[in-house]
Structure formats: structure tokens, C-alpha cells
Design a protein around this motif. Structure first.
Motif, PDB file in Angstrom:
ATOM      1  N   LEU A 186      -9.127   0.898 -14.504  1.00 45.63           N
ATOM      2  CA  LEU A 186      -8.986  -0.512 -14.145  1.00 45.63           C
ATOM      3  C   LEU A 186      -8.674  -0.677 -12.655  1.00 45.63           C
ATOM      4  CD1 LEU A 186      -7.092  -1.856 -17.293  1.00 45.63           C
ATOM      5  CD2 LEU A 186      -9.503  -2.172 -16.696  1.00 45.63           C
ATOM      6  N   LEU A 187      -9.673  -0.421 -11.833  1.00 45.20           N
ATOM      7  CA  LEU A 187      -9.566  -0.489 -10.381  1.00 45.20           C
ATOM      8  C   LEU A 187      -9.720  -1.919  -9.874  1.00 45.20           C
ATOM      9  CD1 LEU A 187      -9.641   0.881  -7.505  1.00 45.20           C
ATOM     10  CD2 LEU A 187     -12.137   0.974  -7.824  1.00 45.20           C
ATOM     11  N   SER A 188      -8.875  -2.296  -8.918  1.00 49.01           N
ATOM     12  CA  SER A 188      -8.995  -3.582  -8.234  1.00 49.01           C
ATOM     13  C   SER A 188      -8.756  -3.381  -6.744  1.00 49.01           C
ATOM     14  CB  SER A 188      -7.985  -4.597  -8.778  1.00 49.01           C
ATOM     15  OG  SER A 188      -8.190  -4.860 -10.153  1.00 49.01           O
ATOM     16  N   ILE A 189      -9.393  -4.227  -5.922  1.00 51.55           N
ATOM     17  CA  ILE A 189      -9.300  -4.120  -4.468  1.00 51.55           C
ATOM     18  C   ILE A 189      -9.122  -5.513  -3.868  1.00 51.55           C
ATOM     19  CG2 ILE A 189     -10.500  -3.419  -2.352  1.00 51.55           C
ATOM     20  CD1 ILE A 189     -12.040  -1.374  -3.967  1.00 51.55           C
ATOM     21  N   GLY A 190      -8.322  -5.623  -2.812  1.00 52.62           N
ATOM     22  CA  GLY A 190      -8.144  -6.903  -2.136  1.00 52.62           C
ATOM     23  C   GLY A 190      -7.278  -6.780  -0.893  1.00 52.62           C
ATOM     24  N   ASP A 191      -6.734  -7.924  -0.448  1.00 50.77           N
ATOM     25  CA  ASP A 191      -5.811  -7.954   0.696  1.00 50.77           C
ATOM     26  C   ASP A 191      -6.441  -7.289   1.913  1.00 50.77           C
ATOM     27  OD1 ASP A 191      -3.413  -8.322   2.128  1.00 50.77           O
ATOM     28  OD2 ASP A 191      -2.617  -6.384   1.465  1.00 50.77           O
ATOM     29  N   THR A 192      -7.686  -7.625   2.215  1.00 47.99           N
ATOM     30  CA  THR A 192      -8.389  -6.991   3.319  1.00 47.99           C
ATOM     31  C   THR A 192      -7.885  -7.491   4.674  1.00 47.99           C
ATOM     32  OG1 THR A 192     -10.133  -8.592   2.764  1.00 47.99           O
ATOM     33  CG2 THR A 192     -10.501  -6.295   2.154  1.00 47.99           C
ATOM     34  N   HIS A 193      -7.839  -6.569   5.633  1.00 48.77           N
ATOM     35  CA  HIS A 193      -7.312  -6.850   6.964  1.00 48.77           C
ATOM     36  C   HIS A 193      -8.339  -6.496   8.022  1.00 48.77           C
ATOM     37  CE1 HIS A 193      -2.987  -5.892   5.292  1.00 48.77           C
ATOM     38  NE2 HIS A 193      -3.487  -7.020   4.818  1.00 48.77           N
ATOM     39  N   ALA A 194      -8.402  -7.292   9.080  1.00 47.26           N
ATOM     40  CA  ALA A 194      -9.272  -6.968  10.210  1.00 47.26           C
ATOM     41  C   ALA A 194      -8.580  -6.042  11.202  1.00 47.26           C
ATOM     42  CB  ALA A 194      -9.720  -8.243  10.922  1.00 47.26           C
ATOM     43  N   ALA A 195      -7.257  -6.066  11.229  1.00 51.28           N
ATOM     44  CA  ALA A 195      -6.474  -5.162  12.075  1.00 51.28           C
ATOM     45  C   ALA A 195      -5.030  -5.201  11.608  1.00 51.28           C
ATOM     46  CB  ALA A 195      -6.567  -5.555  13.543  1.00 51.28           C
ATOM     47  N   GLN A 196      -4.331  -4.090  11.846  1.00 56.14           N
ATOM     48  CA  GLN A 196      -2.910  -4.013  11.511  1.00 56.14           C
ATOM     49  C   GLN A 196      -2.295  -2.828  12.225  1.00 56.14           C
ATOM     50  OE1 GLN A 196      -1.396  -3.712   7.214  1.00 56.14           O
ATOM     51  NE2 GLN A 196      -0.557  -1.894   8.201  1.00 56.14           N
ATOM     52  N   GLY A 197      -1.060  -2.956  12.617  1.00 54.40           N
ATOM     53  CA  GLY A 197      -0.304  -1.817  13.108  1.00 54.40           C
ATOM     54  C   GLY A 197       0.378  -1.106  11.957  1.00 54.40           C
ATOM     55  N   ASP A 198       0.705   0.165  12.144  1.00 54.98           N
ATOM     56  CA  ASP A 198       1.439   0.905  11.115  1.00 54.98           C
ATOM     57  C   ASP A 198       2.821   0.290  10.940  1.00 54.98           C
ATOM     58  OD1 ASP A 198      -0.556   2.716  10.526  1.00 54.98           O
ATOM     59  OD2 ASP A 198       0.128   4.205  11.981  1.00 54.98           O
ATOM     60  N   GLY A 199       3.085  -0.184   9.740  1.00 53.50           N
ATOM     61  CA  GLY A 199       4.350  -0.840   9.440  1.00 53.50           C
ATOM     62  C   GLY A 199       4.189  -2.307   9.083  1.00 53.50           C
ATOM     63  N   GLU A 200       3.151  -2.971   9.612  1.00 56.31           N
ATOM     64  CA  GLU A 200       2.918  -4.404   9.340  1.00 56.31           C
ATOM     65  C   GLU A 200       4.238  -5.165   9.399  1.00 56.31           C
ATOM     66  OE1 GLU A 200       0.214  -7.075   6.261  1.00 56.31           O
ATOM     67  OE2 GLU A 200       1.509  -5.512   5.451  1.00 56.31           O
ATOM     68  N   CYS A 202       5.834  -7.809  10.652  1.00 52.07           N
ATOM     69  CA  CYS A 202       6.208  -9.196  10.358  1.00 52.07           C
ATOM     70  C   CYS A 202       5.818  -9.592   8.937  1.00 52.07           C
ATOM     71  CB  CYS A 202       5.636 -10.173  11.385  1.00 52.07           C
ATOM     72  SG  CYS A 202       3.970 -10.791  11.053  1.00 52.07           S
ATOM     73  N   GLY A 203       5.125  -8.665   8.228  1.00 48.93           N
ATOM     74  CA  GLY A 203       4.752  -8.919   6.848  1.00 48.93           C
ATOM     75  C   GLY A 203       3.305  -9.294   6.651  1.00 48.93           C
ATOM     76  N   THR A 204       2.612  -9.614   7.752  1.00 49.07           N
ATOM     77  CA  THR A 204       1.187  -9.942   7.664  1.00 49.07           C
ATOM     78  C   THR A 204       0.436  -9.246   8.795  1.00 49.07           C
ATOM     79  OG1 THR A 204       1.494 -11.974   8.960  1.00 49.07           O
ATOM     80  CG2 THR A 204       1.552 -12.172   6.551  1.00 49.07           C
ATOM     81  N   ALA A 205      -0.838  -8.967   8.557  1.00 50.59           N
ATOM     82  CA  ALA A 205      -1.725  -8.376   9.557  1.00 50.59           C
ATOM     83  C   ALA A 205      -2.690  -9.467  10.016  1.00 50.59           C
ATOM     84  CB  ALA A 205      -2.463  -7.192   8.938  1.00 50.59           C
ATOM     85  N   ILE A 206      -3.900  -9.096  10.465  1.00 54.55           N
ATOM     86  CA  ILE A 206      -4.958 -10.099  10.576  1.00 54.55           C
ATOM     87  C   ILE A 206      -5.579 -10.171   9.189  1.00 54.55           C
ATOM     88  CG2 ILE A 206      -7.105 -10.814  11.673  1.00 54.55           C
ATOM     89  CD1 ILE A 206      -6.352  -9.332  14.153  1.00 54.55           C
ATOM     90  N   GLU A 207      -5.046 -11.071   8.386  1.00 56.18           N
ATOM     91  CA  GLU A 207      -5.467 -11.234   7.005  1.00 56.18           C
ATOM     92  C   GLU A 207      -6.836 -11.899   7.009  1.00 56.18           C
ATOM     93  OE1 GLU A 207      -3.444  -9.983   4.725  1.00 56.18           O
ATOM     94  OE2 GLU A 207      -1.718  -9.662   6.052  1.00 56.18           O
ATOM     95  N   SER A 208      -7.817 -11.269   6.364  1.00 53.27           N
ATOM     96  CA  SER A 208      -9.188 -11.758   6.516  1.00 53.27           C
ATOM     97  C   SER A 208     -10.027 -11.392   5.304  1.00 53.27           C
ATOM     98  CB  SER A 208      -9.813 -11.145   7.780  1.00 53.27           C
ATOM     99  OG  SER A 208     -11.113 -11.611   8.004  1.00 53.27           O
ATOM    100  N   ALA A 209     -10.719 -12.368   4.749  1.00 53.58           N
ATOM    101  CA  ALA A 209     -11.624 -12.101   3.635  1.00 53.58           C
ATOM    102  C   ALA A 209     -12.778 -11.226   4.097  1.00 53.58           C
ATOM    103  CB  ALA A 209     -12.156 -13.413   3.064  1.00 53.58           C
ATOM    104  N   MET A 210     -13.214 -10.323   3.245  1.00 53.34           N
ATOM    105  CA  MET A 210     -14.379  -9.489   3.561  1.00 53.34           C
ATOM    106  C   MET A 210     -14.842  -8.768   2.309  1.00 53.34           C
ATOM    107  SD  MET A 210     -12.596  -6.472   5.871  1.00 53.34           S
ATOM    108  CE  MET A 210     -11.723  -7.633   6.917  1.00 53.34           C
ATOM    109  N   SER A 211     -16.043  -8.226   2.379  1.00 61.59           N
ATOM    110  CA  SER A 211     -16.572  -7.415   1.289  1.00 61.59           C
ATOM    111  C   SER A 211     -16.354  -5.939   1.608  1.00 61.59           C
ATOM    112  CB  SER A 211     -18.063  -7.693   1.082  1.00 61.59           C
ATOM    113  OG  SER A 211     -18.262  -9.017   0.612  1.00 61.59           O
ATOM    114  N   VAL A 212     -16.053  -5.177   0.553  1.00 61.42           N
ATOM    115  CA  VAL A 212     -15.772  -3.753   0.693  1.00 61.42           C
ATOM    116  C   VAL A 212     -16.711  -2.984  -0.225  1.00 61.42           C
ATOM    117  CG1 VAL A 212     -13.991  -1.970   0.569  1.00 61.42           C
ATOM    118  CG2 VAL A 212     -13.332  -4.351   1.034  1.00 61.42           C
TER     119      VAL A 212
END
Length: 313
Positions: A186-200, A202-212
């Protein structure tokens, strides 16, 4: 015989983990799948959103993941091998300071939202106002399989079976291995990011919809305690060209040291780059790297926070 590719559309999404969720598809080992992933807000933020909208979203709708997918033949004790082949970003994203969330939540209690527009082919960095240009490296923040424990479980904390791990290096070309706890995985994928530093931080990255697009394989009878992954590297080439500014936190508690290192960088960016504390905090989250530098010289440990100078070039 090659299994045909298949697309899992974003309407097939869920919030939380539950091994009783109905599957969106049954995949064969060796099959290539494309997951259409919503951003962590599920589309709540738009081009017209402002900081006043932060905190207005129903918590039950946060961090939707696309799936779940049954992998035919997967059983507890097996390992799911996931090759991350490519990402197709949307070109729109957001970063937010969410009250009560993030490493420095006690210091940043007011909501702040930054909207991003970037080239979908990733050929140029994304502009952070007049302050910085952030090179992009898409990845999936949340990828996991269903836990054996019954009931619905929050998607926010990561788990033994993966989930919201926010590992920046789960990008194109990496291979992730997940322990299977239930039949079908039962695999699921989401929460895609365009960029993020290690640690994130502030709690959010560049949160961005995309296909994987991923390839699914199955390794039988090879128990795995926790997720592991392979990456070809180098892992920081997109930002590792102009050096770094680094602050540290030192003490007997790693979490306190992390907070001190990030707070020190926010102060430094305020002095050297004339940034507001809120902007510096968000920039740290999308491109700064939090690292354990030393953890053997008791009683004090060293945590370092790196911000790449390339973003200011």
C-alpha cells in the motif's frame, strides 16, 4: 514482458495512514507508475493567497498523499524498492511560517506566507523577493507504505515504513527501500517540494504540486528495520559553487544546539543581508543545511547550519 506504465491521478489521495484504505491501483513488480501529487496544502494556497490565509486550513486536509497502491505479491518481511525516475513540477509553490510549527515556533509566532513562481524546466533559480535566488531540486517529501497497526495515523511524523521523511536527496535517480508491514504494501506518495534545506527548519519547504514517476520492484524475504536509500550524488552540486556561511550550536542537548545554530544564522542574515527575521527563517528552511558536526566529545555536541552563498550571487 515489460509492464505498461500507469498514472495515479491526484483525486486518488488520502490524509493519514491506514491499511484499510481502498487501493487506487494494483501494480506488478517492475511496473512504472506516475503519481500526480498535490502540494502539502492540497491546493489550499493559490496565487491570491496572503499571510492572512495561514492557519485557516482544516488540519484534517493537510499533507495529502496519492495512492495507496497495492504491489502484487508484497508481504510482511519483504522490501519495496522504489526507483525515483523523474519529476514534473507545476511551477507554483509556497513557503509558510505556521504558528505553533517549526524548529523555532516559540520565536516566530506570527504567520507568514511566501509564494513562489518558477520555471517548470528548472533552468533558473526561483526568486525569493529581492533577497535571494534559490536553485531547485525537486523531491518527494512524503513516501511510504501502510503500517501494520490498525486505524488511521497522522501523516505528519515519519515512521518505520517511511512517510513524511522530508529527505532532500530522495530526488530523481535515487532508489528508496521500504520495509513492508502489510500484504500489498500500500504505497502512497505526496508532499512534493521544489527545494528544501536539510532540516526544513521552519516546517515548510518550497511546497509545490508535481507529478512523480517511479519504478516499483519487490525484494522477497529480506527484512529491513528502517528505510534506506541510494543516491548517485553529488548531493549539493546545485548550490555548492560559491562557499557557505556557517553558524553553530554547542551543548549537551542536540535539539537545543540545532535551535542555537539556526537562530545564529537568522541573526547573521539580518545583519549581513538586511533580511527580516521572518524572511531569513523561511530562506533557511528552503536552502540551508542543518548538520551534526560532532557527537563524540561528551558532554557537548556540535551542530552546524550551512547557508550557501550561491543563493545571493
Amino acid at each position: 514482458m515489460t509492464c505498461p506504465s500507469y498514472t495515479i491521478h491526484s483525486r486518488n489521495c488520502h490524509c493519514g495512514w491506514n491499511n484499510a484504505f481502498p487501493p487506487a491501483h494494483t501494480a506488478e513488480p517492475g511496473q512504472t507508475l506516475t503519481f500526480e501529487c498535490k502540494d502539502a496544502s492540497g491546493g489550499y494556497y493559490t496565487a491570491d493567497s496572503t499571510s492572512a490565509d495561514v492557519g485557516g486550513q482544516d488540519p484534517a486536509t493537510i499533507n495529502p498523499v496519492t495512492g495507496p497502491i497495492i504491489v502484487d505479491g508484497a508481504k510482511p518481511g519483504d522490501v519495496l524498492k522504489i526507483t525515483l525516475e523523474s519529476f514534473a513540477p507545476s511551477g507554483f509553490g509556497w513557503t509558510a511560517i505556521i504558528p505553533g510549527f517549526g524548529l523555532l515556533a516559540d520565536q516566530f509566532q506570527d504567520a507568514r506566507l511566501h509564494l513562489w513562481n518558477y520555471e517548470r524546466d528548472l533552468t533558473v533559480p526561483a526568486m525569493f523577493g529581492n533577497h535571494a535566488r534559490v536553485p531547485l531540486k525537486p523531491f518527494t517529501g512524503t513516501i511510504g507504505v501502510a503500517p501494520a497497526e490498525p486505524g488511521t495515523h497522522s501523516v505528519i511524523p515519519p515512521r518505520r515504513v517511511g512517510g513524511n521523511m522530508d529527505i532532500r536527496d530522495l530526488s530523481a535517480g535515487s532508489v528508496l527501500y521500504l520495509p513492508v508491514e502489510v500484504e500489498g504494501a500500500l504505497l502512497s506518495i505526496g508532499d512534493t517540494h521544489a527545494a528544501q534545506g536539510d532540516g526544513e527548519v521552519c516546517g515548510t519547504a518550497i511546497e509545490s504540486a508535481m507529478s512523480v514517476t517511479v519504478k516499483i520492484d519487490l525484494i522477497k524475504d529480506q527484512p529491513l528495520r528502517f528505510p534506506r536509500f541510494e543516491t548517485a550524488g553529488p548531493v549539493t552540486r546545485h548550490i555548492d559553487c560559491a562557499g557557505y556561511d556557517v553558524t553553530t550550536g554547542i551543548g549537551p542537548d542536540l535539539m537545543t544546539a540545532c535551535r542555537d545554530a539556526v537562530s545564529g544564522m537568522i541573526d547573521l542574515l539580518g545583519r549581513s543581508r538586511k533580511m527580516s527575521a521572518e524572511d531569513a527563517y523561511m530562506l533557511c528552511s528552503v536552502c540551508g543545511d542543518l548538520r551534526i558536526s560532532e557527537i563524540v566529545d561528551a558532554p557537548n555536541w556540535v551542530v552546524s547550519f550551512y547557508v550557501p552563498r550561491a543563493v545571493f550571487a
